[in-house]
Design an enzyme around this catalytic site. Structure first.
Site, PDB file in Angstrom:
ATOM      1  N   HIS A 176      41.684  40.506  24.091  1.00 17.68           N
ATOM      2  CA  HIS A 176      41.143  39.197  24.026  1.00 17.68           C
ATOM      3  C   HIS A 176      41.106  38.379  22.614  1.00 17.68           C
ATOM      4  O   HIS A 176      40.722  39.299  21.539  1.00 17.68           O
ATOM      5  CB  HIS A 176      39.696  38.868  24.744  1.00 17.68           C
ATOM      6  CG  HIS A 176      39.598  37.591  25.166  1.00 17.68           C
ATOM      7  ND1 HIS A 176      39.178  36.368  24.364  1.00 17.68           N
ATOM      8  CD2 HIS A 176      39.975  37.171  26.292  1.00 17.68           C
ATOM      9  CE1 HIS A 176      39.238  35.433  25.084  1.00 17.68           C
ATOM     10  NE2 HIS A 176      39.430  35.705  26.601  1.00 17.68           N
ATOM     11  N   ASP A 183      40.668  40.074  33.754  1.00 20.56           N
ATOM     12  CA  ASP A 183      41.983  40.147  34.582  1.00 20.56           C
ATOM     13  C   ASP A 183      42.437  41.572  35.119  1.00 20.56           C
ATOM     14  O   ASP A 183      43.345  41.580  35.974  1.00 20.56           O
ATOM     15  CB  ASP A 183      43.269  39.466  33.894  1.00 20.56           C
ATOM     16  CG  ASP A 183      42.934  38.021  33.814  1.00 20.56           C
ATOM     17  OD1 ASP A 183      42.551  37.447  35.047  1.00 20.56           O
ATOM     18  OD2 ASP A 183      43.290  37.435  32.776  1.00 20.56           O
TER      19      ASP A 183
HETATM   20  N1  CMC Z   1      48.065  45.841  24.943  1.00 17.27           N
HETATM   21  C1  CMC Z   1      48.662  46.446  24.003  1.00 17.27           C
HETATM   22  N2  CMC Z   1      48.153  45.941  22.741  1.00 17.27           N
HETATM   23  C2  CMC Z   1      47.546  44.919  22.573  1.00 17.27           C
HETATM   24  C3  CMC Z   1      46.980  44.194  23.732  1.00 17.27           C
HETATM   25  C4  CMC Z   1      47.272  44.898  24.839  1.00 17.27           C
HETATM   26  N3  CMC Z   1      46.647  43.997  25.793  1.00 17.27           N
HETATM   27  N4  CMC Z   1      46.260  43.285  23.192  1.00 17.27           N
HETATM   28  C5  CMC Z   1      46.501  43.074  21.904  1.00 17.27           C
HETATM   29  N5  CMC Z   1      47.085  44.252  21.523  1.00 17.27           N
HETATM   30  C6  CMC Z   1      47.619  44.581  20.285  1.00 17.27           C
HETATM   31  C7  CMC Z   1      48.862  43.694  19.806  1.00 17.27           C
HETATM   32  O1  CMC Z   1      50.083  44.527  20.054  1.00 17.27           O
HETATM   33  C8  CMC Z   1      48.617  43.907  18.148  1.00 17.27           C
HETATM   34  O2  CMC Z   1      49.113  45.202  17.684  1.00 17.27           O
HETATM   35  P1  CMC Z   1      49.803  45.160  16.351  1.00 17.27           P
HETATM   36  O3  CMC Z   1      48.758  44.705  15.343  1.00 17.27           O
HETATM   37  O4  CMC Z   1      50.134  46.640  16.115  1.00 17.27           O
HETATM   38  O5  CMC Z   1      50.992  44.138  16.213  1.00 17.27           O
HETATM   39  C9  CMC Z   1      47.210  43.608  18.104  1.00 17.27           C
HETATM   40  O6  CMC Z   1      46.709  44.044  19.189  1.00 17.27           O
HETATM   41  C10 CMC Z   1      46.651  42.140  18.189  1.00 17.27           C
HETATM   42  O7  CMC Z   1      47.185  41.618  19.164  1.00 17.27           O
HETATM   43  P2  CMC Z   1      47.420  39.805  19.356  1.00 17.27           P
HETATM   44  O8  CMC Z   1      48.369  39.876  20.533  1.00 17.27           O
HETATM   45  O9  CMC Z   1      47.836  39.515  18.083  1.00 17.27           O
HETATM   46  O10 CMC Z   1      46.019  39.618  19.476  1.00 17.27           O
HETATM   47  P3  CMC Z   1      45.588  38.372  20.071  1.00 17.27           P
HETATM   48  O11 CMC Z   1      44.161  37.886  19.591  1.00 17.27           O
HETATM   49  O12 CMC Z   1      46.270  37.067  20.119  1.00 17.27           O
HETATM   50  O13 CMC Z   1      45.571  38.753  21.634  1.00 17.27           O
HETATM   51  C11 CMC Z   1      45.665  38.470  23.858  1.00 17.27           C
HETATM   52  C12 CMC Z   1      44.811  38.246  22.603  1.00 17.27           C
HETATM   53  C13 CMC Z   1      44.849  38.120  25.145  1.00 17.27           C
HETATM   54  C14 CMC Z   1      46.994  37.424  23.771  1.00 17.27           C
HETATM   55  C15 CMC Z   1      46.233  39.999  23.950  1.00 17.27           C
HETATM   56  O14 CMC Z   1      45.207  40.984  24.063  1.00 17.27           O
HETATM   57  C16 CMC Z   1      47.011  40.143  25.136  1.00 17.27           C
HETATM   58  O15 CMC Z   1      48.276  39.663  25.231  1.00 17.27           O
HETATM   59  N6  CMC Z   1      46.636  40.834  26.407  1.00 17.27           N
HETATM   60  C17 CMC Z   1      47.252  40.983  27.274  1.00 17.27           C
HETATM   61  C18 CMC Z   1      47.241  39.831  28.454  1.00 17.27           C
HETATM   62  C19 CMC Z   1      45.912  39.414  29.027  1.00 17.27           C
HETATM   63  O16 CMC Z   1      45.475  40.322  29.587  1.00 17.27           O
HETATM   64  N7  CMC Z   1      45.494  38.329  29.138  1.00 17.27           N
HETATM   65  C20 CMC Z   1      44.309  37.900  29.520  1.00 17.27           C
HETATM   66  C21 CMC Z   1      43.274  37.476  28.717  1.00 17.27           C
HETATM   67  S1  CMC Z   1      41.663  37.248  29.472  1.00 17.27           S
HETATM   68  C22 CMC Z   1      41.807  35.902  30.451  1.00 17.27           C
HETATM   69  C23 CMC Z   1      41.622  34.643  29.655  1.00 17.27           C
HETATM   70  O17 CMC Z   1      40.430  34.301  29.277  1.00 17.27           O
HETATM   71  O18 CMC Z   1      42.602  33.853  29.527  1.00 17.27           O
END
Ligand code: CMC
Length: 380
Positions: free
Chosen positions: A258, A314
């Site tokens: 998240h 989720d």
């Molecule tokens: N699985 C694997 N790696 C992950 C995940 C994940 N679910 N989430 C983050 N990472 C890794 C990502 O690959 C990155 O790694 P690196 O630094 O090696 O490139 C690092 O953690 C930072 O990730 P990010 O995507 O830049 O971080 P963010 O703050 O943008 O992430 C997120 C938020 C929700 C987009 C992400 O965690 C994600 O894509 N999760 C999966 C989708 C999901 O479950 N979404 C529901 C969110 S809760 C419902 C809501 O309120 O919307």
């Protein structure tokens, strides 16, 4: 001298507005609606009361709550144009797109910008629920079931969807799910709602913008993606190998991570507690999804937790959605129904001191460039 400009991609860490709708406590893992702990609201309150709370930032008195509930109930009734549109499109477009069409139909000819327009906020949340239930009902070959004045919002949703075919505990689970999803600060969809509302577009169109932003798998679409993920894994014993392979290919695990939580999502904690109450009655496919989800959570401790990536809501919602009989293509739509309470509360709040949202971009292309007529550009 060139001025130094910083681009904050994803608006990470940027405060875009002040708000009293909800507070996310990322240190202690808690979520508050207008100051009230989500946990306490799930235990004692109802979705209708939470709607009132988000809009008015206080709990209702008995008489005003009964009038508020009556307004919701009346607003849940669908007009023939909506029922016709559902008949026409339910089998052609996905559920979220149909919600956008239906809510947009209600927006035509309206003017935005009035912070006292509680009636439109209530109408939107009420209609969103009726739209979703009637879409499911009509897709399954049934006819529109009108809302009943003696039913809560959650019970009306189930009754309008299933025509009486549900259990009492489903009503409780649905009411809890609606409360848990009702608001979450300035999420991507809430921001989309505010961007549209800040142009003084009407509230219905602003909610349509929010639904479209919710759709993606990084936000509300994650519950459907997380359910599919569990079905694709197919067996809890396969989870460790699946996790290793997924992470080594740099793919995301749905239901984890998240932007604002680097700890366990407090909403997921509450969901797990609800699921625990029904564990001994869970069987078949739902039980299998539960076992796979549990294994994902356990192995996530080893593979993801050390990087600050924890389960979000989720990961767990599909289990409860399926328990109450929601088809898997309606998970995100139910999130939209519930979050419309938060979207509309934020819109009303923002309109009290509206300011057009209009950020900047840093141009990185060439300029100025000389235009060359087509005949002088050559063939390849
Ligand atoms: N699985 C694997 N790696 C992950 C995940 C994940 N679910 N989430 C983050 N990472 C890794 C990502 O690959 C990155 O790694 P690196 O630094 O090696 O490139 C690092 O953690 C930072 O990730 P990010 O995507 O830049 O971080 P963010 O703050 O943008 O992430 C997120 C938020 C929700 C987009 C992400 O965690 C994600 O894509 N999760 C999966 C989708 C999901 O479950 N979404 C529901 C969110 S809760 C419902 C809501 O309120 O919307």
């Amino acid at each position: 001298m060139t001025e130094h400009k910083t681009v904050l991609k994803g608006l990470e860490g940027v405060y875009v507005t002040e708000s009293g709708v909800s507070l996310i406590d990322t240190e202690n893992g808690a979520l508050y609606y207008a100051g009230y702990d989500l946990r306490e609201l799930v235990e004692h309150s109802s979705f209708e009361e939470v709607m009132f709370l988000l809009i008015h930032k206080r709990l209702p008195l008995r008489q005003e709550f009964s009038e508020f509930r009556e307004l919701i109930r009346r607003s849940m009734e669908l007009e023939p144009i909506h029922i016709e549109a559902i008949h026409r499109y339910a089998r052609i477009v996905d559920v979220l797109t149909l919600l956008v069409i239906l809510i947009s139909l209600k927006g035509t000819g309206r003017q935005g910008g009035d912070p006292r327009d509680v009636n439109s906020a209530v109408d939107i949340v009420a209609k969103m629920g009726s739209f979703l239930s009637t879409i499911v009902r009509i897709k399954e070959g049934g006819d529109y079931v009108p809302p009943r004045s003696d039913f809560s919002y959650a019970e009306n949703l189930l009754n309008m969807m299933n025509g009486g075919n549900y259990e009492d505990e489903h009503v409780e689970i649905l009411d809890d799910l609606l409360i848990i999803h009702a608001d979450h600060g300035i999420s991507a969809s809430t921001f989309a709602a505010l961007v549209a509302a800040s142009t003084l577009s009407d509230m219905y169109s602003s909610v349509a913008a929010a639904i479209l932003a919710l759709k993606g798998p990084l936000h509300g679409g994650a519950s459907e993606a997380s359910y599919e993920q569990a079905l694709n894994i197919g067996d809890p014993a396969k989870v460790p190998a699946w996790l290793e392979a997924t992470l080594s290919q740099k793919k995301k695990v749905m239901g984890f991570g998240h932007r604002v939580y680097k700890i366990y999502d407090p909403r997921a904690v509450v969901l797990k507690e609800i699921i625990a109450k029904y564990l001994d009655r869970m069987d078949g496919k739902v039980r299998l999804v539960y076992e796979i989800t549990k294994a994902l959570e356990d192995y996530g401790q080893k593979y993801l937790a050390p990087r600050g990536i924890f389960p979000n809501l989720d990961l767990w919602t599909p289990i409860l959605y399926r328990m109450i009989g929601l088809p898997s293509d309606t998970f995100t739509a139910l999130f939209a129904v519930s979050r419309s309470a938060g979207w509309t509360a934020h819109i009303l709040e923002y309109w009290r001191d509206n300011r057009l949202i209009r950020p900047l971009h840093l141009y990185v292309g060439e300029y100025p460039r000389k235009y060359i007529p087509m005949e002088l550009r050559g063939d390849s």
